[in-house]
Design an enzyme around this catalytic site. Structure first.
Site, PDB file in Angstrom:
ATOM      1  N   SER A   9      14.882  24.192  -9.960  1.00 39.28           N
ATOM      2  CA  SER A   9      16.021  23.383 -10.409  1.00 39.28           C
ATOM      3  C   SER A   9      15.612  22.553 -11.645  1.00 39.28           C
ATOM      4  O   SER A   9      16.245  22.250 -12.486  1.00 39.28           O
ATOM      5  CB  SER A   9      16.531  22.258  -9.357  1.00 39.28           C
ATOM      6  OG  SER A   9      15.084  21.468  -8.888  1.00 39.28           O
ATOM      7  N   GLY A  41      18.227  19.507  -3.974  1.00 33.61           N
ATOM      8  CA  GLY A  41      18.173  19.002  -2.614  1.00 33.61           C
ATOM      9  C   GLY A  41      19.261  18.405  -1.820  1.00 33.61           C
ATOM     10  O   GLY A  41      19.480  18.226  -0.784  1.00 33.61           O
ATOM     11  N   CYS A  72      10.464  27.057  -5.975  1.00 37.78           N
ATOM     12  CA  CYS A  72      11.452  25.986  -5.350  1.00 37.78           C
ATOM     13  C   CYS A  72      11.606  26.209  -3.782  1.00 37.78           C
ATOM     14  O   CYS A  72      12.131  27.340  -3.467  1.00 37.78           O
ATOM     15  CB  CYS A  72      12.854  26.151  -6.079  1.00 37.78           C
ATOM     16  SG  CYS A  72      14.076  25.195  -5.298  1.00 37.78           S
ATOM     17  N   CYS A 180       8.035  20.886  -1.540  1.00 37.38           N
ATOM     18  CA  CYS A 180       8.565  20.840  -2.548  1.00 37.38           C
ATOM     19  C   CYS A 180       7.791  20.715  -3.761  1.00 37.38           C
ATOM     20  O   CYS A 180       6.768  20.082  -3.978  1.00 37.38           O
ATOM     21  CB  CYS A 180       9.653  19.511  -2.797  1.00 37.38           C
ATOM     22  SG  CYS A 180      10.400  19.326  -4.116  1.00 37.38           S
TER      23      CYS A 180
HETATM   24  N1  DGL Z   1      11.349  21.781  -6.492  1.00 37.86           N
HETATM   25  C1  DGL Z   1      12.293  22.159  -5.676  1.00 37.86           C
HETATM   26  C2  DGL Z   1      11.776  22.306  -4.354  1.00 37.86           C
HETATM   27  O1  DGL Z   1      10.752  22.919  -4.113  1.00 37.86           O
HETATM   28  C3  DGL Z   1      13.837  21.694  -5.636  1.00 37.86           C
HETATM   29  C4  DGL Z   1      13.931  19.776  -5.804  1.00 37.86           C
HETATM   30  C5  DGL Z   1      15.300  19.443  -5.956  1.00 37.86           C
HETATM   31  O2  DGL Z   1      16.052  19.951  -7.110  1.00 37.86           O
HETATM   32  O3  DGL Z   1      15.997  18.742  -5.249  1.00 37.86           O
HETATM   33  O4  DGL Z   1      12.390  22.233  -3.192  1.00 37.86           O
END
Ligand code: DGL
Length: 255
Positions: A9, A41, A72, A180
């Site tokens: 994202s 999220g 992600c 995350c």
């Molecule tokens: N970096 C992402 C993940 O690993 C998404 C974080 C987000 O956009 O809320 O879940």
């Protein structure tokens, strides 16, 4: 040489890109940040599935990528099982690469976005593959927006970290998964708030091992191209702050 497409994202997937470019300097990479829909999220499974589908489709059909990496966890947890059969290129997410590396754990803590934590997908996949221990998933909804702001010393971030991690005072864990890809950017803060004996698992390392199984050996020097779905100037600034990279970021609006 066909590129490897990596998406997230926002800046989170850069923690995976960094590992991959170090391990595979001969590969060409395309990094796509879906900044138009950031954060993932707080989105529904349907929305995350649609975004993930559009991105992998763009990688496969427009960018001629040989592989897609969902850097992600939210996309990996909520979308990959649904979309992976729609494509002929392999798609590597953040959850399956961990399977061989968790079996010694007894109690695993997972810090993740609210959508990932609610889905309990890490726990389901681990248990379906024979994990017998306990999994405690904690949603940390304020982390991603604060990490995107780039001030890792802010009082607000410290306050949130203390709040989210306080559960591990009473519920003891031996392993913590960065569920995350944004969170390894604040690993110093997170690890300072937890007992010293915990094993930390950053999926980036295990994703690289999966990629290695698929890739043939190459000898050329590779390149990285950056794209995002809105405000490339802002993403470019974040890239400079987080990675020290002065690269051009192009707008790629998938629709
Ligand atoms: N970096 C992402 C993940 O690993 C998404 C974080 C987000 O956009 O809320 O879940």
């Amino acid at each position: 040489m066909k590129p490897i497409g990596i998406y997230d994202s926002g800046v989170g997937g850069l923690t995976v890109l960094k590992e991959l470019t170090q391990k595979f300097p001969h590969e060409n990479f395309i990094y796509f940040a879906d900044t138009k829909h950031l954060p993932y999220g707080d989105k529904s499974k349907e929305q995350i599935t649609q975004y993930s589908h559009d991105i992998v489709s763009g990688f496969q059909n427009t960018m001629n990528a040989k592989m897609a990496i969902a850097a992600c966890n939210t996309s990996s947890a909520l979308a990959l099982d649904t979309i992976s059969n729609d494509f002929h290129i392999p798609i590597i997410g953040t959850i399956y690469p961990l399977l061989h590396h968790i079996h010694e754990a007894k109690t695993i803590g997972i810090i993740a976005t609210q959508a990932s934590a609610n889905s309990r997908m890490h726990e389901k996949i681990f248990k379906n593959h024979g994990f017998k221990g306990e999994v405690i998933s904690v949603g940390c909804p304020k982390f991603t927006p604060l990490i995107e702001e780039g001030d890792f010393d802010s009082a607000k971030l410290q306050e949130c970290a203390s709040e989210y991690l306080s559960i591990f005072q009473s519920q003891k864990i031996d392993t913590l998964i960065y569920g995350c890809t944004h969170y390894p950017f604040i690993k110093n803060l997170i690890e300072s708030l937890l007992p010293p004996f915990i094993k930390y698992i950053d999926p980036a390392h295990y994703i690289a091992q999966e990629v290695k199984k698929i890739l043939p050996q190459e000898s050329e020097i590779g390149s990285i191209q950056y794209y995002c779905s809105s405000n490339p100037e802002l993403f470019s600034k974040k890239l400079r702050n987080l990675m020290g990279t002065d690269s051009e970021v192009k707008l790629w609006d998938l629709k």
